[in-house]
Design a protein around this motif. Structure first.
Motif, PDB file in Angstrom:
ATOM      1  N   TRP A 140     -11.558   1.762  76.931  1.00  0.00           N
ATOM      2  CA  TRP A 140     -11.471   2.897  77.230  1.00  0.00           C
ATOM      3  C   TRP A 140     -11.957   3.244  78.720  1.00  0.00           C
ATOM      4  N   PRO A 141     -11.398   4.493  79.447  1.00  0.00           N
ATOM      5  CA  PRO A 141     -11.803   4.556  80.714  1.00  0.00           C
ATOM      6  C   PRO A 141     -13.397   4.744  80.896  1.00  0.00           C
ATOM      7  N   GLU A 142     -13.758   5.366  79.886  1.00  0.00           N
ATOM      8  CA  GLU A 142     -15.361   5.870  80.209  1.00  0.00           C
ATOM      9  C   GLU A 142     -16.309   4.624  80.238  1.00  0.00           C
ATOM     10  N   ILE A 143     -15.706   3.565  79.798  1.00  0.00           N
ATOM     11  CA  ILE A 143     -16.902   2.511  79.589  1.00  0.00           C
ATOM     12  C   ILE A 143     -16.473   1.281  80.938  1.00  0.00           C
ATOM     13  N   ASP A 144     -17.466   0.282  81.012  1.00  0.00           N
ATOM     14  CA  ASP A 144     -17.065  -0.756  82.001  1.00  0.00           C
ATOM     15  C   ASP A 144     -16.965  -1.994  81.268  1.00  0.00           C
ATOM     16  N   PRO A 145     -15.608  -2.458  81.380  1.00  0.00           N
ATOM     17  CA  PRO A 145     -15.432  -3.427  80.076  1.00  0.00           C
ATOM     18  C   PRO A 145     -15.646  -5.030  81.164  1.00  0.00           C
ATOM     19  N   LEU A 146     -15.769  -5.891  80.384  1.00  0.00           N
ATOM     20  CA  LEU A 146     -15.863  -7.050  81.011  1.00  0.00           C
ATOM     21  C   LEU A 146     -15.438  -8.145  79.647  1.00  0.00           C
ATOM     22  N   ASP A 147     -14.593  -8.961  80.091  1.00  0.00           N
ATOM     23  CA  ASP A 147     -13.568  -9.532  79.282  1.00  0.00           C
ATOM     24  C   ASP A 147     -14.043 -11.013  78.910  1.00  0.00           C
ATOM     25  N   VAL A 148     -14.286 -11.274  77.504  1.00  0.00           N
ATOM     26  CA  VAL A 148     -14.644 -12.831  77.306  1.00  0.00           C
ATOM     27  C   VAL A 148     -13.784 -13.150  76.317  1.00  0.00           C
ATOM     28  N   PRO A 149     -13.501 -14.417  75.925  1.00  0.00           N
ATOM     29  CA  PRO A 149     -12.458 -15.067  75.036  1.00  0.00           C
ATOM     30  C   PRO A 149     -13.095 -14.498  73.788  1.00  0.00           C
ATOM     31  N   ARG A 150     -12.205 -14.791  72.762  1.00  0.00           N
ATOM     32  CA  ARG A 150     -12.594 -14.518  71.166  1.00  0.00           C
ATOM     33  C   ARG A 150     -13.042 -15.555  70.310  1.00  0.00           C
ATOM     34  N   ALA A 151     -14.041 -15.661  69.764  1.00  0.00           N
ATOM     35  CA  ALA A 151     -14.441 -16.730  68.909  1.00  0.00           C
ATOM     36  C   ALA A 151     -13.961 -16.414  67.597  1.00  0.00           C
ATOM     37  N   THR A 152     -13.178 -17.347  67.075  1.00  0.00           N
ATOM     38  CA  THR A 152     -12.316 -17.642  65.919  1.00  0.00           C
ATOM     39  C   THR A 152     -12.291 -18.824  65.249  1.00  0.00           C
TER      40      THR A 152
ATOM     41  N   TYR B 238     -19.313  -2.970  78.130  1.00  0.00           N
ATOM     42  CA  TYR B 238     -18.717  -3.206  76.824  1.00  0.00           C
ATOM     43  C   TYR B 238     -18.014  -4.753  77.250  1.00  0.00           C
ATOM     44  N   VAL B 239     -18.877  -5.757  76.614  1.00  0.00           N
ATOM     45  CA  VAL B 239     -18.302  -7.142  77.043  1.00  0.00           C
ATOM     46  C   VAL B 239     -17.631  -7.688  75.542  1.00  0.00           C
ATOM     47  N   ALA B 240     -16.457  -7.946  75.662  1.00  0.00           N
ATOM     48  CA  ALA B 240     -15.692  -7.931  74.444  1.00  0.00           C
ATOM     49  C   ALA B 240     -14.447  -8.865  74.735  1.00  0.00           C
ATOM     50  N   PRO B 241     -13.419  -9.205  73.741  1.00  0.00           N
ATOM     51  CA  PRO B 241     -12.382  -9.968  73.898  1.00  0.00           C
ATOM     52  C   PRO B 241     -10.932  -9.052  74.068  1.00  0.00           C
ATOM     53  N   PHE B 242     -11.019  -8.350  75.106  1.00  0.00           N
ATOM     54  CA  PHE B 242      -9.860  -7.368  75.494  1.00  0.00           C
ATOM     55  C   PHE B 242      -8.705  -8.088  75.335  1.00  0.00           C
ATOM     56  N   ARG B 243      -8.362  -8.923  76.236  1.00  0.00           N
ATOM     57  CA  ARG B 243      -7.177  -9.678  76.638  1.00  0.00           C
ATOM     58  C   ARG B 243      -6.846 -10.574  75.346  1.00  0.00           C
ATOM     59  N   ALA B 244      -7.629 -10.958  74.749  1.00  0.00           N
ATOM     60  CA  ALA B 244      -7.496 -11.855  73.429  1.00  0.00           C
ATOM     61  C   ALA B 244      -6.593 -10.961  72.115  1.00  0.00           C
ATOM     62  N   CYS B 245      -7.249  -9.605  72.297  1.00  0.00           N
ATOM     63  CA  CYS B 245      -6.817  -8.640  71.262  1.00  0.00           C
ATOM     64  C   CYS B 245      -5.655  -7.606  71.683  1.00  0.00           C
TER      65      CYS B 245
ATOM     66  N   VAL C 159     -18.157 -11.433  70.761  1.00  0.00           N
ATOM     67  CA  VAL C 159     -17.200 -12.199  70.790  1.00  0.00           C
ATOM     68  C   VAL C 159     -16.308 -12.380  69.576  1.00  0.00           C
ATOM     69  N   VAL C 160     -16.769 -11.971  68.558  1.00  0.00           N
ATOM     70  CA  VAL C 160     -16.312 -12.112  67.229  1.00  0.00           C
ATOM     71  C   VAL C 160     -15.463 -10.745  66.658  1.00  0.00           C
ATOM     72  N   HIS C 161     -15.783  -9.561  66.973  1.00  0.00           N
ATOM     73  CA  HIS C 161     -15.408  -8.693  66.267  1.00  0.00           C
ATOM     74  C   HIS C 161     -14.062  -8.151  67.358  1.00  0.00           C
ATOM     75  N   HIS C 162     -13.138  -7.316  66.557  1.00  0.00           N
ATOM     76  CA  HIS C 162     -11.905  -6.917  67.512  1.00  0.00           C
ATOM     77  C   HIS C 162     -12.840  -5.635  68.641  1.00  0.00           C
ATOM     78  N   PRO C 163     -12.230  -5.724  69.782  1.00  0.00           N
ATOM     79  CA  PRO C 163     -12.894  -4.693  70.637  1.00  0.00           C
ATOM     80  C   PRO C 163     -12.926  -3.203  70.055  1.00  0.00           C
ATOM     81  N   GLU C 164     -11.956  -2.938  69.274  1.00  0.00           N
ATOM     82  CA  GLU C 164     -11.682  -1.447  68.578  1.00  0.00           C
ATOM     83  C   GLU C 164     -12.582  -1.552  67.252  1.00  0.00           C
ATOM     84  N   ASP C 165     -13.290  -2.357  66.951  1.00  0.00           N
ATOM     85  CA  ASP C 165     -14.221  -2.365  65.641  1.00  0.00           C
ATOM     86  C   ASP C 165     -14.772  -0.888  65.657  1.00  0.00           C
TER      87      ASP C 165
END
Length: 373
Positions: free
Chosen positions: A46-58, A34-41, A8-14
């Motif tokens: 990537w099409p190969e992964i199953d994404p789950l969006d969460v807010p970003r902690a800043t 991959y659970v990551a802040p996609f929309r926030a960033c 929830v902290v790192h950029h999804p493309e870390d």
């Protein structure tokens, strides 16, 4: 295996999370959620992964992201073979049934890093440091730990596997170092030398040398960077995915790593140093112990004093005025990076370690399951 990777902290493309670890898991044939802040960033997964969006902690806004991550993992991660966490706050979000399958990837000295968090009130830093240390020891008892640095072993009571934060190294340097551009790749903050970078840009701009900054920036330094960009002494590109950022860096006169002398950096290898070497770029670094040792052993750059932009400018001019020196340093750096820091060597160890932990968790589960007679 089905792997859940969460931040929830790192950029999804870390670079470590996506371009190294997730890429290695996908190449090994594993399924990755991959659970990551996609929309926030503003990131397309990537099409190969199953994404789950969460807010970003800043900054101080972290509770909402943590709560959502906890709900997401509880709802979706029940059948995970491994849950791989990348933020210490996510230790509070682990579903009880997944503890035996949870891995915390320790990226930094979390307690030491608190001193560099500008958003954290100073009176809270000492008590939080003690709280973080207790949380780390508790995590060691309950979870699996993977360390990014050998130096992190001292924080824990038992040894843990280390997967260094290395990089992909091309077979040959992509381009020889030029003479009119210096580069910085990575997050920008006061502790990472923003003030020195801006002063340096001003000093060398009169020599016809431009500073390119590629990376996101902490909130408290963004106004300084925007003002310097308006002044015309540097170019700040913001966050760029690691593979593209390193292509942009190719052909630079020098790559900069101007970390301050803070506890969090004394036992850490700045990945950017290895990334510059991999691209055949001479390194200019402050005397962070590991960086100074790597640069000295490979003879691939210059070490300058902490918080000394004038000395750094002199190092830049020295490389600019000596084409043979910078080309030899770039060549030696690339050779050393290829021999010692090529990520595919670590990728195999990383994947094998997760596979081994998943098998161990399966065996333990089988022993605990009731037997039908």
């Amino acid at each position: 295996m089905r792997i859940f990777v969460c931040t929830v902290v790192h950029h999804p493309e870390d670079a470590r999370i996506l371009h190294r670890q997730i890429r290695a898991l996908l190449d090994a044939g594993h399924d990755v959620t991959y659970v990551a802040p996609f929309r926030a960033c503003n990131v397309a997964p990537w099409p190969e992964i199953d994404p789950l969006d969460v807010p970003r902690a800043t900054g101080r806004n972290r509770l909402r992201a943590l709560r959502q991550a906890r709900r997401t993992l509880a709802r979706h991660a029940g059948d995970a073979d491994i849950l791989l966490l990348h933020d210490p706050e996510l230790l509070l979000a682990v579903p009880h049934r997944l503890r035996s399958r949870t891995v915390w990837d320790v990226h930094e000295d979390t307690a030491a890093a608190l001193g560099a968090k500008g958003w954290l009130p100073a009176p809270l830093r000492i008590p939080l440091r003690f709280a973080v240390r207790r949380m780390e020891l508790r995590a060691e008892r309950r979870l699996k730990l993977l360390l990014a640095e050998d130096g992190y072993q001292d924080r824990f009571r038992r040894p843990h596997p280390v997967v260094p934060n290395t990089t992909h190294v091309p077979d040959a340097p992509p381009a020889p170092p030029g003479d009119d551009r210096i580069i910085y790749v990575g997050q920008l903050s006061f502790a990472r030398g923003v003030n020195e970078l801006i002063t340096l840009a001003r000093l060398v701009h009169a020599d016809g040398i431009m500073l390119d900054l590629i990376g996101g920036a902490d909130a408290d330094v963004r106004p300084l960077l925007r003002e310097a960009q308006r002044e015309g002494i540097l170019r700040w590109y913001g966050f760029v995915p690691n593979d593209r950022a390193l292509r942009m860096a190719e052909g630079a006169l020098a790559g900069l790593s101007l970390l301050h002398d803070t506890p969090n950096y004394r036992h850490s290898m700045p990945t950017k140093v290895v990334e510059y070497m991999a691209r055949g770029i001479p390194v200019i670094s402050t005397p962070n112990p590991i960086a100074a040792r790597i640069v000295g052993e490979a003879n691939c750059g210059l070490v300058v004093p902490f918080e000394d932009p004038e000395a750094t400018a002199a190092a830049v001019r020295r490389l600019r005025d000596d084409p043979a020196l910078r080309q030899e340093m770039g060549k030696r750096g690339h050779e050393a990076a290829r021999a010692r820091f090529h990520w595919p060597e670590q990728a195999r160890l990383f994947v094998a370690q997760l596979e081994d932990w998943a098998r161990s968790a399966d065996s333990a589960s089988a022993e605990l399951s009731p037997r039908v007679v």
